[in-house]
Design a protein around this motif. Structure first.
Motif, PDB file in Angstrom:
ATOM      1  N   ASP A  21      41.664   1.231 -59.221  1.00 46.51           N
ATOM      2  CA  ASP A  21      40.430   2.184 -59.214  1.00 46.51           C
ATOM      3  C   ASP A  21      39.345   1.500 -58.788  1.00 46.51           C
ATOM      4  O   ASP A  21      38.579   2.164 -57.918  1.00 46.51           O
ATOM      5  CB  ASP A  21      40.151   2.699 -60.920  1.00 46.51           C
ATOM      6  N   VAL A  22      39.126   0.144 -58.938  1.00 44.14           N
ATOM      7  CA  VAL A  22      38.066  -0.507 -58.349  1.00 44.14           C
ATOM      8  C   VAL A  22      38.360  -0.674 -56.883  1.00 44.14           C
ATOM      9  O   VAL A  22      37.109  -0.620 -55.902  1.00 44.14           O
ATOM     10  CB  VAL A  22      37.928  -1.963 -59.000  1.00 44.14           C
ATOM     11  N   PHE A  23      39.527  -0.568 -56.362  1.00 40.23           N
ATOM     12  CA  PHE A  23      39.575  -1.029 -54.829  1.00 40.23           C
ATOM     13  C   PHE A  23      39.107   0.681 -54.156  1.00 40.23           C
ATOM     14  O   PHE A  23      38.777   0.301 -53.065  1.00 40.23           O
ATOM     15  CB  PHE A  23      40.919  -0.974 -54.668  1.00 40.23           C
ATOM     16  N   LYS A  24      39.149   1.564 -54.804  1.00 33.94           N
ATOM     17  CA  LYS A  24      38.486   2.912 -54.221  1.00 33.94           C
ATOM     18  C   LYS A  24      37.066   2.591 -53.855  1.00 33.94           C
ATOM     19  O   LYS A  24      36.438   3.158 -52.798  1.00 33.94           O
ATOM     20  CB  LYS A  24      38.609   3.886 -55.359  1.00 33.94           C
ATOM     21  N   TRP A  25      36.247   1.758 -54.515  1.00 29.72           N
ATOM     22  CA  TRP A  25      34.728   1.615 -53.968  1.00 29.72           C
ATOM     23  C   TRP A  25      34.783   0.176 -53.245  1.00 29.72           C
ATOM     24  O   TRP A  25      34.109   0.005 -52.369  1.00 29.72           O
ATOM     25  CB  TRP A  25      33.890   1.843 -54.960  1.00 29.72           C
ATOM     26  N   LEU A  26      35.788  -0.608 -53.783  1.00 28.06           N
ATOM     27  CA  LEU A  26      35.353  -2.025 -52.971  1.00 28.06           C
ATOM     28  C   LEU A  26      35.773  -2.088 -51.619  1.00 28.06           C
ATOM     29  O   LEU A  26      35.736  -2.752 -50.734  1.00 28.06           O
ATOM     30  CB  LEU A  26      36.211  -3.296 -53.759  1.00 28.06           C
ATOM     31  N   GLY A  27      36.992  -1.129 -51.318  1.00 27.88           N
ATOM     32  CA  GLY A  27      37.840  -0.846 -50.276  1.00 27.88           C
ATOM     33  C   GLY A  27      37.094   0.022 -49.048  1.00 27.88           C
ATOM     34  O   GLY A  27      37.438   0.541 -48.127  1.00 27.88           O
ATOM     35  N   ASP A  28      35.777   0.678 -49.863  1.00 30.41           N
ATOM     36  CA  ASP A  28      35.021   1.787 -48.887  1.00 30.41           C
ATOM     37  C   ASP A  28      33.902   1.286 -48.024  1.00 30.41           C
ATOM     38  O   ASP A  28      33.084   0.676 -48.538  1.00 30.41           O
ATOM     39  CB  ASP A  28      34.709   2.804 -49.931  1.00 30.41           C
ATOM     40  N   ASP A  29      34.274   1.241 -46.705  1.00 33.96           N
ATOM     41  CA  ASP A  29      33.056   0.745 -45.889  1.00 33.96           C
ATOM     42  C   ASP A  29      31.808   1.519 -46.143  1.00 33.96           C
ATOM     43  O   ASP A  29      30.894   0.553 -45.737  1.00 33.96           O
ATOM     44  CB  ASP A  29      33.484   1.173 -44.447  1.00 33.96           C
ATOM     45  N   ARG A  30      31.817   2.569 -46.615  1.00 33.19           N
ATOM     46  CA  ARG A  30      30.512   3.612 -46.920  1.00 33.19           C
ATOM     47  C   ARG A  30      30.011   2.771 -47.948  1.00 33.19           C
ATOM     48  O   ARG A  30      28.425   2.880 -48.126  1.00 33.19           O
ATOM     49  CB  ARG A  30      30.742   4.901 -47.252  1.00 33.19           C
ATOM     50  N   VAL A  31      30.366   2.139 -48.912  1.00 35.03           N
ATOM     51  CA  VAL A  31      30.021   1.315 -49.872  1.00 35.03           C
ATOM     52  C   VAL A  31      29.534   0.022 -49.521  1.00 35.03           C
ATOM     53  O   VAL A  31      28.324  -0.365 -49.901  1.00 35.03           O
ATOM     54  CB  VAL A  31      30.693   1.348 -51.145  1.00 35.03           C
ATOM     55  N   SER A  32      30.566  -0.705 -49.175  1.00 33.63           N
ATOM     56  CA  SER A  32      30.141  -2.303 -48.834  1.00 33.63           C
ATOM     57  C   SER A  32      29.285  -2.510 -47.682  1.00 33.63           C
ATOM     58  O   SER A  32      28.506  -3.424 -47.688  1.00 33.63           O
ATOM     59  CB  SER A  32      31.604  -2.853 -48.254  1.00 33.63           C
ATOM     60  N   LYS A  33      29.097  -1.460 -47.015  1.00 35.86           N
ATOM     61  CA  LYS A  33      27.791  -1.835 -45.915  1.00 35.86           C
ATOM     62  C   LYS A  33      26.486  -2.081 -46.523  1.00 35.86           C
ATOM     63  O   LYS A  33      25.711  -2.662 -46.048  1.00 35.86           O
ATOM     64  CB  LYS A  33      27.751  -0.580 -44.803  1.00 35.86           C
ATOM     65  N   TYR A  34      26.447  -1.654 -47.795  1.00 36.37           N
ATOM     66  CA  TYR A  34      25.151  -1.919 -48.350  1.00 36.37           C
ATOM     67  C   TYR A  34      25.145  -3.080 -49.635  1.00 36.37           C
ATOM     68  O   TYR A  34      24.050  -3.274 -50.154  1.00 36.37           O
ATOM     69  CB  TYR A  34      24.692  -0.617 -49.275  1.00 36.37           C
ATOM     70  N   MET A  35      26.291  -3.677 -49.529  1.00 37.23           N
ATOM     71  CA  MET A  35      26.638  -4.916 -50.522  1.00 37.23           C
ATOM     72  C   MET A  35      26.686  -6.243 -49.823  1.00 37.23           C
ATOM     73  O   MET A  35      26.789  -6.184 -48.631  1.00 37.23           O
ATOM     74  CB  MET A  35      27.901  -4.533 -51.126  1.00 37.23           C
ATOM     75  N   VAL A  36      26.748  -7.144 -50.696  1.00 36.85           N
ATOM     76  CA  VAL A  36      26.816  -8.535 -49.985  1.00 36.85           C
ATOM     77  C   VAL A  36      28.296  -8.912 -49.649  1.00 36.85           C
ATOM     78  O   VAL A  36      28.329 -10.193 -49.167  1.00 36.85           O
ATOM     79  CB  VAL A  36      26.120  -9.612 -51.170  1.00 36.85           C
ATOM     80  N   TYR A  37      29.223  -8.206 -50.025  1.00 35.09           N
ATOM     81  CA  TYR A  37      30.459  -8.628 -49.748  1.00 35.09           C
ATOM     82  C   TYR A  37      31.080  -7.644 -48.727  1.00 35.09           C
ATOM     83  O   TYR A  37      30.576  -6.673 -48.260  1.00 35.09           O
ATOM     84  CB  TYR A  37      31.456  -8.317 -51.113  1.00 35.09           C
ATOM     85  N   ASP A  38      31.906  -8.153 -48.182  1.00 35.47           N
ATOM     86  CA  ASP A  38      33.030  -7.494 -47.134  1.00 35.47           C
ATOM     87  C   ASP A  38      33.782  -6.499 -47.673  1.00 35.47           C
ATOM     88  O   ASP A  38      33.988  -6.769 -48.775  1.00 35.47           O
ATOM     89  CB  ASP A  38      33.532  -8.362 -46.104  1.00 35.47           C
ATOM     90  N   THR A  39      34.240  -5.640 -47.005  1.00 28.34           N
ATOM     91  CA  THR A  39      35.026  -4.672 -47.639  1.00 28.34           C
ATOM     92  C   THR A  39      36.495  -5.156 -47.792  1.00 28.34           C
ATOM     93  O   THR A  39      36.950  -5.875 -47.035  1.00 28.34           O
ATOM     94  CB  THR A  39      35.629  -3.210 -46.336  1.00 28.34           C
TER      95      THR A  39
END
Length: 71
Positions: A21-39
């Protein structure tokens, strides 16, 4: 920590079983572009991250779920 249950949400400790379930957002480029981590590229990467977080900050990360989606 006990689960906290409200009318609409369930809060529980983050665990390795949450990786898919967590991978659904950690693996989403649309989310990670705003975060400090890479997809993240895989569920296995997420499991490793979860285990490292649990080791560092036991009882500090919670998972929230809409109650209607819990089976």
């Amino acid at each position: 920590m006990e689960r906290i249950i409200t009318e609409r949400l369930i809060l529980s400790e983050l665990s390795e079983q949450d990786a898919t379930d967590v991978f659904k957002w950690l693996g989403d480029d649309r989310v990670s572009k705003y975060m400090v981590y890479d997809t993240y590229e895989s569920v296995e990467q997420v499991k490793e991250w979860i285990l490292s977080v649990i080791c560092l900050l036991t009882n500090m990360h919670l998972v929230s779920q809409l109650k209607t989606t819990v089976t």
